[in-house]
Each structure stands twice: as structure tokens, then as C-alpha cells.
Scaffold this motif. Structure first.
Motif, PDB file in Angstrom:
ATOM      1  N   ILE A  63      41.756  41.849  30.711  1.00  0.00           N
ATOM      2  CA  ILE A  63      41.194  42.170  31.876  1.00  0.00           C
ATOM      3  C   ILE A  63      41.210  43.763  31.894  1.00  0.00           C
ATOM      4  CG2 ILE A  63      40.719  41.986  34.543  1.00  0.00           C
ATOM      5  CD1 ILE A  63      40.742  39.339  33.259  1.00  0.00           C
TER       6      ILE A  63
ATOM      7  N   LYS B  22      41.355  44.250  39.357  1.00  0.00           N
ATOM      8  CA  LYS B  22      42.114  43.371  38.241  1.00  0.00           C
ATOM      9  C   LYS B  22      43.554  42.801  38.841  1.00  0.00           C
ATOM     10  CE  LYS B  22      42.859  47.267  35.816  1.00  0.00           C
ATOM     11  NZ  LYS B  22      42.030  48.332  36.592  1.00  0.00           N
TER      12      LYS B  22
ATOM     13  N   LEU C   5      42.904  39.893  40.880  1.00  0.00           N
ATOM     14  CA  LEU C   5      42.285  38.602  40.156  1.00  0.00           C
ATOM     15  C   LEU C   5      43.483  38.014  39.638  1.00  0.00           C
ATOM     16  CD1 LEU C   5      40.270  36.930  38.865  1.00  0.00           C
ATOM     17  CD2 LEU C   5      39.949  38.380  36.813  1.00  0.00           C
TER      18      LEU C   5
ATOM     19  N   ASP D 162      50.791  41.749  33.604  1.00  0.00           N
ATOM     20  CA  ASP D 162      50.149  42.976  34.140  1.00  0.00           C
ATOM     21  C   ASP D 162      50.862  44.179  33.853  1.00  0.00           C
ATOM     22  OD1 ASP D 162      48.749  44.497  35.823  1.00  0.00           O
ATOM     23  OD2 ASP D 162      49.230  43.788  37.614  1.00  0.00           O
TER      24      ASP D 162
ATOM     25  N   LEU E 223      46.458  35.997  29.711  1.00  0.00           N
ATOM     26  CA  LEU E 223      45.705  36.435  30.553  1.00  0.00           C
ATOM     27  C   LEU E 223      46.207  38.014  30.871  1.00  0.00           C
ATOM     28  CD1 LEU E 223      42.942  36.253  31.969  1.00  0.00           C
ATOM     29  CD2 LEU E 223      44.260  35.533  33.909  1.00  0.00           C
TER      30      LEU E 223
ATOM     31  N   VAL F  95      46.105  42.364  32.096  1.00  0.00           N
ATOM     32  CA  VAL F  95      45.616  43.516  32.381  1.00  0.00           C
ATOM     33  C   VAL F  95      46.392  44.734  31.693  1.00  0.00           C
ATOM     34  CG1 VAL F  95      45.669  45.059  34.461  1.00  0.00           C
ATOM     35  CG2 VAL F  95      44.809  42.969  34.603  1.00  0.00           C
TER      36      VAL F  95
ATOM     37  N   ILE G 133      37.480  40.858  29.503  1.00  0.00           N
ATOM     38  CA  ILE G 133      36.413  40.756  30.668  1.00  0.00           C
ATOM     39  C   ILE G 133      36.434  42.173  31.467  1.00  0.00           C
ATOM     40  CG2 ILE G 133      36.027  39.690  32.893  1.00  0.00           C
ATOM     41  CD1 ILE G 133      37.046  37.055  31.728  1.00  0.00           C
TER      42      ILE G 133
ATOM     43  N   LEU H 135      36.031  44.483  34.704  1.00  0.00           N
ATOM     44  CA  LEU H 135      35.752  44.194  36.179  1.00  0.00           C
ATOM     45  C   LEU H 135      35.138  45.757  36.831  1.00  0.00           C
ATOM     46  CD1 LEU H 135      38.648  42.202  37.806  1.00  0.00           C
ATOM     47  CD2 LEU H 135      36.445  41.599  36.855  1.00  0.00           C
TER      48      LEU H 135
ATOM     49  N   ALA I  82      32.512  40.995  37.916  1.00  0.00           N
ATOM     50  CA  ALA I  82      33.047  40.849  36.136  1.00  0.00           C
ATOM     51  C   ALA I  82      31.467  41.206  35.739  1.00  0.00           C
ATOM     52  CB  ALA I  82      33.207  39.428  35.801  1.00  0.00           C
TER      53      ALA I  82
ATOM     54  N   ASP J  94      31.582  40.330  29.685  1.00  0.00           N
ATOM     55  CA  ASP J  94      32.635  39.363  29.167  1.00  0.00           C
ATOM     56  C   ASP J  94      31.981  39.224  27.758  1.00  0.00           C
ATOM     57  OD1 ASP J  94      34.081  37.092  28.491  1.00  0.00           O
ATOM     58  OD2 ASP J  94      33.681  35.879  30.532  1.00  0.00           O
TER      59      ASP J  94
END
Lengths: 265, 408
Positions: free
Chosen positions: B57, B65, B68, B171, B200, B202, B217, B219, B224, B227
Motif C-alpha cells: 500500500i 494507509k 486502512l 506497517d 499486506l 505499507v 495499491i 491511495l 484507491a 491497483d
């Protein structure tokens, strides 16, 4: 509501180990460690006893001849009050203090008040045992009605968690609550017959003191520990009902507030 | 392997404010109190991640971010839409959460793993592995307050990844500890991926996204907007930032992660800046001592009585290495008309030590930018100097010596 209990059950190991480590943390850096939890209320009772004994002991009905009655009377009340005020005080700032944890980790939030309740109950049991020892040294052996105490503790705990959880949730949204409550608690201490007896209170103030739920509890403690009498069952029954309703109410508020709680932390 | 690990549909998060907090309290009980203000930080996010995929992300600060990620983990509740998870989730949003400095590493591991919902017995079973992975030796049984922050991070990462989750959420936590441990944590994550864990993450670290993820993706303002493959998305992201520079936004985040400040009246602006080698090719990597040409194109937006161009070359830490301006060199220009273009060609040998350098450009009317600052552009150009063929040396200056050695 069901998932609250499921979550708590799933995290039972965590709750127990947290209570344990909270206790251990007290011992790590100070020599007397957890003993301070007992020494503080005992010392406070000793101070009150020293300062007020001469004034008050004459006014304790039926115990005029017992010089130590006042100290025992005091300790009984303080045992009840310290449990209540510890639980309320800690629940009050529980969510605010753990804000970062709540924002970043996912775990059943109900574990937090349960840890507080568990560790406060444990502290209180230790204090109870210490008080029994002090009683022994003073030559007072409590009668069979002292067995009411564990039940009374649970009722006090339920009342404390009910009040504390409600205030703790509100404190997340309105931080003034956190400032007001300690003052109210202080006031509450003096509006409960802990250091004095109801008989010395001016007639006009008596209904106010009787309306205080902690008065019922403190009386029950004093009956059980000092006078060896069973508590007023009817009053206690009402109190149990009230504590349970309060607990239910605060759990509902807690559940409704949960989604928004993290937003404002 | 093609099961859906994460399905997000129509996800939105709004922070609400009420006329007073009592209205908020009433709203929990169904009394329809409308919030005075709703601030949407995320809206209309829908995507689906198959098991085993690794999704990065990206986006600027405040793009949503972290919100999310918190919604996916469940720390925050969505205002609208839903998150569906296909298995157990582990999130590393911040390492070392809930550590008690008075307790030993081992005790903190017990506590942290307990917070993740593991029973005592399974934590005890995993303990030797956690201890081995952290590699902090005897310190594992010392209080955490005696740890360096790197050691604390090692323990925290070890416990956070002790049990392989179905979905791992990270993250910015990967820049953990020293380079050795960074590599170790990267390879653990890769290992998880091979075993089917969905990732997933960031990150502002372009390389981390490109090496670990197979999809990204982007942001932007809570939506979004892209992608796609990581490279495509990163290029789009860079273009997005570049576009903003032309819109004269004052403080930007430079691609290096540093804030880039652009100030001034805008009466004259830098249109283009680039570094060229002796062959006239555009370069970003320069050899020590290599002759280069800095080409700057300036456009006068309004009539300007006098124009001075200044530049300063700074090292990685922002220390000035060299700077001058066209006032000092006697080359200031006068009476420029709107739209006029000026091309500067600044030739110099790159007598700098190896490292990363940035050039800041100033357009003003005098020798300082205190009066008539048309534009002051930090990080106008970033380039790297590398020692490709000179004897090894240290420092920011290249001062080639002649050394005579007499051994008797």
C-alpha cells in the motif's frame, strides 16, 4: 453480549498472566514490593485511629469498654472502601492509559477491566489476611460471620466494576470525567461511615448517608468483622440487584461505545 | 492457493464530531443525533487479495494507509463497507507494543504473545525458537530496560512473527535494527510467503515494495486510485508527486522521504534541471572527478528587474559542500520580460567524495534571497557520486594527492 464472554474466555491465560505480572512488577524494584499495598491502608487506619480514637471510641455504641474497637471498626470499613476505590480509580483511566495498545493491537477489550478486577481482588484478599493478623495481634478473634467477607468482596467488586467501567468509557470521550471522579471519590469516603459511626451524624444528613450504597456494604463488613453479626439481608439483596444492573448497564454502554472509542483515543 | 485471503468492499471510515459529547453518548442508544461534522479519511475502498499474494500500500502521508491497515486488522471499526478475512491475521503496526521495561525479554514475550491470543502452552513451545531468532544471547533474561532499541526491536519482531499467520500486515516496521537483522526479517517474511501467507504492507521504501510485493495499491486522499504491478504504481506515484511540484505546493515529500520545501513569489521558476556528463548524456550517478554540466532552465513569469541564480550542493546531512551565485560571478541579468527563458549551463568537475548529494536552487534579485525571493527550491536535483576508479578515500572532497614514499 455473548462475544464479550467468549473473548474473555479465549484470553483467560492472558488475563491470569497479566494479573500475575502486575503483582510481580510491584516486587521488582522496591524491597517491600507488593507489601506496600497492605502497608498503605494499614498505616492510614493507624493514623486515623491515633488521631480520632479518643474522640470517637466513646461514641461507638456497645463497644465503649473495648479500647481497640475503633481500630477494628476503621479497618473493616477501609477494607471495603479500598477495594471499591481501587477498582473505580483504575477503571476510570484504563482505556485512556492503554490508548496506544487499543489503537494498534486487536484483542478483546473486555480483558482490560477484568485484569483490573482480578488484581484488585487479589490485593484486597491480601489486605484482608493482613487485617486478620492485625486483629489477632490486638487480641480480637472475629466470629463465624467473618465468612460473609468473600461474598461481600464480590458484591463490592461488582459495584466497583459497574461504576468504574461506565466512567472509564465516558472518560474516553469526556476527559473531564477523569478529573472530577477522584474528587467525588474523596467526598464519597467521607459520606460513608468508615471513620465515624452513623450515630454521630446530624439527623439532617442521615438520609444522604443511608442512600449511599457503600454505606450498606461498609455496615455489612463492620457487622461481619467487628460485631460478629450477619448483614442486613434485605438491604444486601437490593444492593446485589443494583450492582448487577449497573454492571449490565456499563457492559451495554461499553459495547455500544467500543466502535467509536478507538476513534477518539 | 486461490482462496480469497482478504476481501474489502466499499470500505469507508469517517471520524465524527458531535455538537457535544453527550450527543455522541445518546447516539449509542438509538437517539438519532446527527454528527455536526464527518471527516472521511477513507472511502469506497474495494479490493480482493488471493491467498499468497503480497500487496503493497503506497501513498503520501495522510492518504489513509495506516487507517486502512487498522480497519483490516479490526483495531478500527469501519463506518461503512466490510472487511472479510480468510484466516488468522497478525499485524506488526508498531513493534514492542505493551512491553514492560522492568520485565525480562522472556517475560515480555509471554505477555506479548498472550496479547496476540496464544495460550501459555503454545507460547512456551515456541519460546526456544523466539529466543534463537532474536539472537540477543544472555540479554533475553535481563530486564528490557537494559536493552538497546535495536535489541528491543529484535525481540519484538521475533515474537510478532513467531507463529505463521494467514495474513501478515506490516506497517513500516521492516527497517528494524541493523542490516543483518533486516535481512533476517526480510527472509522470514519471504519464507512465510512461500508457505502461503498473504502479505499486506505499507512502506515508503520503494525497494521493499518492489522486492516483496507482486501488486501495489496507491491511495490518494482516502481513495484507491491505482491497483497494479508495483513498478507501474510506483511510477504513477512519482508522477503524482511531480505534478504537485508544478502546482507550486510549498512543502512536499521528496521521493527520498525528506520534505522538500519550495518557497518564493513565483515571479521566476525553475522549469528544468538536470546533470549531464561530458558526452551530453543525462546522469544521476557520477564518478569521482568526472566533469559534469548542470543545466538549469529558468522562466520569468513576470517582468523582473534583475535575476540572480544561486545554487548550493549539499551532502546527505544537508551540510553545504559548495555554493555560489551569478551575482558573485558577475553574470546577473536585467530587465527580463514575462515568458522569457534563460538557460544556465554550469560546468564543474565532480571533485566530491562518494555519497548522495542534493542541489538547491535560488532565484532572486540580489546576492541573498532576503530581498525578492522569486523561488527557492530545495532538493531540486538529487544525484549520487560513486568512486569507480580512484584509490579508496573518505570525506566529501576529492583532493587527489601526490604521495612520495621513501623507504630507507
Amino acid at each position: 453480549m455473548k462475544h464479550l464472554f467468549v473473548g474473555a474466555w479465549r484470553y483467560r491465560h492472558f488475563i491470569l498472566s497479566s494479573i500475575q505480572s502486575e503483582f510481580r512488577a510491584r516486587f521488582i524494584r522496591s524491597r517491600l514490593g507488593g507489601l506496600w499495598m497492605i502497608i498503605h491502608p494499614l498505616a492510614q487506619a493507624a493514623i486515623f485511629a491515633l488521631v480520632l480514637a479518643e474522640i470517637m471510641s466513646a461514641k461507638l455504641p456497645g463497644l465503649v469498654n473495648d479500647k481497640l474497637a475503633y481500630a477494628i471498626y476503621l479497618l473493616s470499613g477501609m477494607l471495603a472502601w479500598s477495594l471499591f476505590s481501587e477498582v473505580v480509580g483504575r477503571c476510570l483511566t484504563l482505556f485512556v492509559d492503554n490508548g496506544n495498545l487499543l489503537k494498534k493491537l486487536v484483542f478483546p477489550r473486555i480483558t482490560l477491566p477484568l485484569i483490573v478486577a482480578g488484581s484488585a481482588l487479589f490485593n484486597n484478599l491480601l489486605l484482608f489476611l493482613a487485617i486478620l493478623v492485625v486483629f489477632g495481634l490486638l487480641g480480637h478473634v472475629p466470629g463465624v460471620h467473618v465468612l460473609w467477607i468473600p461474598l461481600l468482596m464480590l458484591i463490592t467488586l461488582a459495584l466497583g466494576v459497574g461504576v468504574g467501567l461506565l466512567l472509564g468509557v465516558l472518560n474516553v470521550f469526556m476527559r473531564d470525567v477523569g478529573q472530577v471522579v477522584p474528587v467525588v471519590l474523596q467526598l464519597g469516603f467521607w459520606f460513608t461511615p468508615i471513620v465515624y459511626t452513623t450515630s454521630v451524624v446530624p439527623e439532617a444528613l442521615r438520609p444522604l448517608i443511608a442512600a449511599n450504597p457503600m454505606t450498606t456494604i461498609v455496615h455489612a463488613y463492620q457487622n461481619a468483622m467487628l460485631l460478629d453479626k450477619s448483614p442486613d439481608i434485605l438491604a444486601l439483596g437490593w444492593l446485589v440487584l443494583m450492582a448487577l444492573l449497573l454492571l449490565l448497564g456499563s457492559l451495554i454502554v461499553f459495547r455500544r461505545a467500543s466502535p467509536e472509542m478507538v476513534d477518539v483515543l | 492457493m486461490n482462496a480469497v485471503a482478504l476481501h474489502v468492499s466499499g470500505l469507508g471510515k469517517a471520524f465524527r464530531s458531535y455538537r457535544s459529547e453527550w450527543h455522541r453518548v445518546l447516539s449509542w442508544f438509538g437517539v438519532s443525533e446527527h454528527p455536526v461534522a464527518e471527516h472521511w479519511v477513507l472511502r469506497g475502498i474495494s479490493f480482493s487479495v488471493a491467498a499468497g499474494e503480497a500487496v503493497g500500500i503506497v501513498g503520501q502521508n495522510g492518504a489513509g494507509k495506516s487507517t486502512l491497515l487498522k480497519l483490516v486488522t479490526g483495531a478500527l471499526r469501519p463506518t461503512e463497507g466490510s472487511v472479510h478475512l480468510g484466516g488468522r491475521v497478525a499485524a506488526i503496526l508498531e513493534l514492542g507494543m505493551g512491553f514492560n521495561p522492568e520485565f525480562t525479554g522472556r517475560q515480555n514475550v509471554m505477555h506479548a504473545a498472550g496479547l496476540m491470543g496464544f495460550a501459555k502452552r503454545s507460547i512456551e513451545r515456541a519460546m526456544p525458537e523466539i529466543e534463537a531468532f532474536a539472537e540477543i544471547g544472555e540479554y533475553f533474561d535481563e530486564p528490557v530496560r537494559t536493552y538497546s532499541s535495536g535489541m528491543q526491536m529484535r525481540v519484538a519482531f521475533s515474537v510478532a512473527t513467531a507463529f505463521r499467520p494467514d495474513l501478515l500486515i506490516v506497517d513500516e516496521a521492516l527497517s528494524v535494527g541493523d542490516t543483518y537483522f533486516q535481512h533476517k526479517s526480510f527472509s522470514r517474511i519471504r519464507e512465510f510467503q512461500k508457505l502461503g501467507t498473504t502479505l499486506l504492507m505499507v512502506s515508503h521504501d520503494k525497494t521493499a515494495i518492489q522486492t516483496l510485493c507482486n501488486r501495489a495499491i496507491l491511495l490518494e486522499k482516502g481513495r484507491a486510485i491505482k491497483d497494479d504491478l508495483p513498478e507501474t504504481v510506483m511510477d504513477f506515484y512519482n508522477a503524482l508527486i511531480a505534478e504537485k511540484e508544478n502546482q507550486s505546493i510549498r512543502v512536499l515529500e521528496h521521493e527520498s522521504g525528506r520534505p522538500q520545501t519550495i518557497s518564493g513569489t513565483g515571479d521566476a521558476t525553475v522549469e528544468d534541471i538536470a546533470l549531464f556528463n561530458a558526452e551530453g548524456e543525462r546522469v544521476e550517478l557520477v564518478n569521482v572527478g568526472q566533469p559534469v554540466e548542470l543545466r538549469v532552465t529558468v522562466q520569468a513569469r513576470n517582468a523582473i528587474p534583475r535575476l540572480v541564480l544561486g545554487y548550493v550542493i549539499k551532502d546527505r546531512l544537508g551540510q553545504y559542500v559548495y555554493g555560489t551565485n551569478t551575482h558573485h560571478t558577475g553574470q546577473s541579468l536585467e530587465d527580463l520580460v514575462p515568458g522569457q527563458l534563460i538557460h544556465y549551463r554550469i560546468r564543474f568537475p565532480m571533485n566530491f567524495g562518494p555519497g548522495s548529494y542534493s542541489i538547491a536552487i535560488a532565484l532572486c534579485s540580489r546576492e541573498t534571497h532576503l530581498a525578492n525571493n522569486y523561488e527557492w527550491r530545495e532538493l531540486a536535483l538529487v544525484y549520487t557520486v560513486s568512486n569507480l576508479d580512484k584509490p579508496v578515500f573518505v570525506g566529501t572532497a576529492w583532493v587527489p594527492p601526490t604521495i612520495e614514499v621513501q623507504a630507507q
